[in-house]
Design an enzyme around this catalytic site. Structure first.
Site, short mmCIF file in Angstrom:
data_model
loop_
_atom_site.label_atom_id
_atom_site.label_comp_id
_atom_site.label_asym_id
_atom_site.label_seq_id
_atom_site.Cartn_x
_atom_site.Cartn_y
_atom_site.Cartn_z
CB ILE A 206 -0.86 0.06 1.29
CG1 ILE A 206 -1.75 -1.18 1.43
CG2 ILE A 206 -1.70 1.35 1.35
CD1 ILE A 206 -2.80 -1.32 0.37
CG HIS A 207 2.73 3.12 -3.07
ND1 HIS A 207 2.70 4.24 -3.86
CD2 HIS A 207 2.62 2.08 -3.92
CE1 HIS A 207 2.60 3.89 -5.14
NE2 HIS A 207 2.54 2.58 -5.19
NE ARG A 208 -1.57 3.78 -7.05
CZ ARG A 208 -0.49 4.21 -7.67
NH1 ARG A 208 -0.07 5.44 -7.50
NH2 ARG A 208 0.18 3.43 -8.47
#
Ligand code: UDP
Length: 363
Positions: free
Chosen positions: A205-207
Site C-alpha cells: 500500500i502506498h497511494r
C-alpha cells in the site's frame, strides 16, 4: 546522440533498467542518468541499481519531501540546470511521478523533445497526483510509448497525432521476463519469514488516496488483520505508509499479526509475488506482476489504469470503504484464475523504444 533519462522513484528504476540496457547496446546513443532523489533510501533506490545491473546515476539531485508543488518546483529548477549544461537531443521520462513531470516540463521549455515511457494511462480520477502528472507529461511529449491498447486508445481519443503514439508494450513485462527467471526455486526469504509457498497473502500500500485517508487506511488494516487469522499476511511497508501507521498508533497492533517488513529489492519482491496465494495491493506495477506470475490480485482502489486485467479476471477492484467488504473480496479471489491473455506486448518494449528513438533522432 545524447539521451538524458530523468528518474527518481522505485518503479522508474525498475522500468529504466531494461531501456538503459538496450541503450548501452547501441553505439550511436549515449545516456546520461539524472536521479532526482525522490526515493533515496538504499532499499527504495540503490538496491535496484545493483540488482538490475544499472550504472550509477550521473547526477543525483537529492530532492525529496515537501509538498507536491515545492518538490516538483525544486526538481524543475535543478533538472533545467543539467539540461542547459548537457544539451541532450532527447529527454526520456517514465510513468507518472513528480520527477516525470518536472523532467518533461524542464525539457519542453527548452525545446528538447520528450519521450514518455508508459504514456496514455488514465484512471480518470483527477484527485490522484499521478493522473495530473501523466496527463501533463503526455501533452508535452513528442514520443508517446504506450504499454497497452487502451493507453493508445486514450491518446487517440484525446486528439494526439497518430504518429506520436507508439505502441511498444510494457517495459515491466520485459523486466519480469529478464529478471523474474532469476527467482526460480530460491525461497530464502520465505524461509526467513516462516512462510510456506502458496500459502500467504502479499500486500503493498502506498497511494496517497489510501495512506492519507484514515478511514480507508483503517479499512485496509482491519481487513488484513482479519485475513491474517486464516492466512499469513506479509507486507513490505513503503516508508510513507510506515510513517502514517506509526503516527496514527496502528503499527504495533498490526505488527503482532502481520509480517511487516522493510521494502525489499526487486528479486525478493518477485519471490514474494511468485509464491503468494494472493496479492492485495494499490500499486500499479504489482498488479501487473501478479498477472505475470499468474497469481490472483485484489486492487485496493476505486479504479485502475490496468483495466485489461480486470476484464481478463486476473484482478478485481475492492475500494477500501469498509473492512468486511475488503476481506470478502480477498476470500473470494483466493484460488481464482483469469483468462489466457497477452495484453502487454512481447517482452521487447525496451528494444522497440530504442529503435524508435534512433529513428526519431535520425541515427
Ligand atoms: N517493489 C519492490 N519492493 C517492494 C515493493 C515493490 O521491488 O518492497 C517493486 C514491485 O515489484 C514493482 C514496483 O516496485 O516492480 C512497483 O513500485 P510501486 O508499487 O512503488 O509503484 P507503482 O507501480 O504503483 O507506480
Amino acid at each position: 546522440m545524447k539521451i538524458i533519462t530523468i528518474l527518481g522513484a522505485r518503479p522508474q528504476f525498475i522500468k529504466a533498467s531494461v531501456v538503459s540496457h538496450a541503450i548501452t547496446q547501441t553505439t550511436s546513443l549515449q545516456e546520461i542518468v539524472v536521479h532526482t532523489g525522490q526515493h533515496f533510501d538504499d532499499n527504495m533506490s540503490d538496491v535496484f541499481f545493483t540488482e538490475l545491473g544499472m550504472t550509477k546515476p550521473d547526477y543525483f539531485l537529492g530532492i525529496h519531501g515537501g509538498n507536491h508543488g515545492a518538490m516538483t518546483g525544486r526538481m524543475l529548477e535543478a533538472v533545467e540546470q543539467v539540461l542547459l549544461y548537457e544539451k541532450p537531443d532527447v529527454v526520456l521520462v517514465y510513468g507518472d511521478t513528480n520527477s516525470t513531470l518536472a523532467g518533461a516540463l524542464a525539457a519542453a521549455k527548452l525545446h528538447i523533445p520528450v519521450a514518455h515511457v508508459e504514456a496514455g494511462l488514465r484512471s480518470f480520477n483527477m484527485a490522484m497526483p499521478e493522473e495530473i502528472n501523466r496527463i501533463l507529461t503526455d501533452r508535452i511529449s513528442r514520443w508517446l510509448f504506450t504499454p497497452t491498447q487502451s493507453a493508445a486508445d486514450h491518446l487517440k481519443r484525446e486528439g494526439f497525432a497518430p504518429a506520436s503514439i507508439i505502441p511498444v508494450g510494457d517495459v515491466m513485462y520485459d523486466v519480469a521476463l529478464h529478471h523474474g527467471a532469476r527467482v526460480q526455486s530460491n525461497v530464502r526469504l520465505l524461509e526467513q519469514l516462516g512462510l510456506d509457498a502458496g500459502n500467504y497473502v502479499l500486500t503493498t500500500i502506498h497511494r496517497a488516496e489510501n495512506t492519507d485517508d484514515s478511514e480507508r487506511l483503517d479499512a485496509i488494516v482491519l481487513a488484513l488483520i482479519a485475513t491474517a487469522k486464516t492466512l499469513p499476511v506479509v507486507w513490505p511497508l513503503h516508508p510513507r505508509t510506515r510513517a502514517v501507521l506509526k503516527q496514527s498508533g496502528r503499527l504495533d497492533a498490526l505488527s503482532r499479526v502481520v509480517h511487516l517488513i522493510e521494502p525489499v529489492g526487486y528479486l525478493d519482491m518477485v519471490q514474494l509475488e511468485k509464491f503468494a496465494a494472493l496479492i492485495a495491493t494499490d500499486s500499479g506495477g504489482v498488479q501487473k506482476e501478479a498477472f505475470f506470475h499468474q497469481v490472483p490480485c485484489v486492487t485496493l482502489r476505486d479504479e485502475t489504469e490496468w483495466t485489461e486485467l480486470i476484464e481478463a479476471g486476473w484482478n478485481r477492484l475492492a475500494p477500501p470503504v469498509d473492512a468486511a467488504s475488503l476481506q470478502s473480496a480477498i476470500t473470494a479471489a483466493l484460488g481464482s484464475r483469469g483468462n489466457d491473455v497477452k495484453p502487454y506486448g512481447t517482452g521487447d518494449a525496451a528494444g522497440q523504444i530504442v529503435t524508435w528513438l534512433r529513428k526519431g533522432m535520425g541515427v
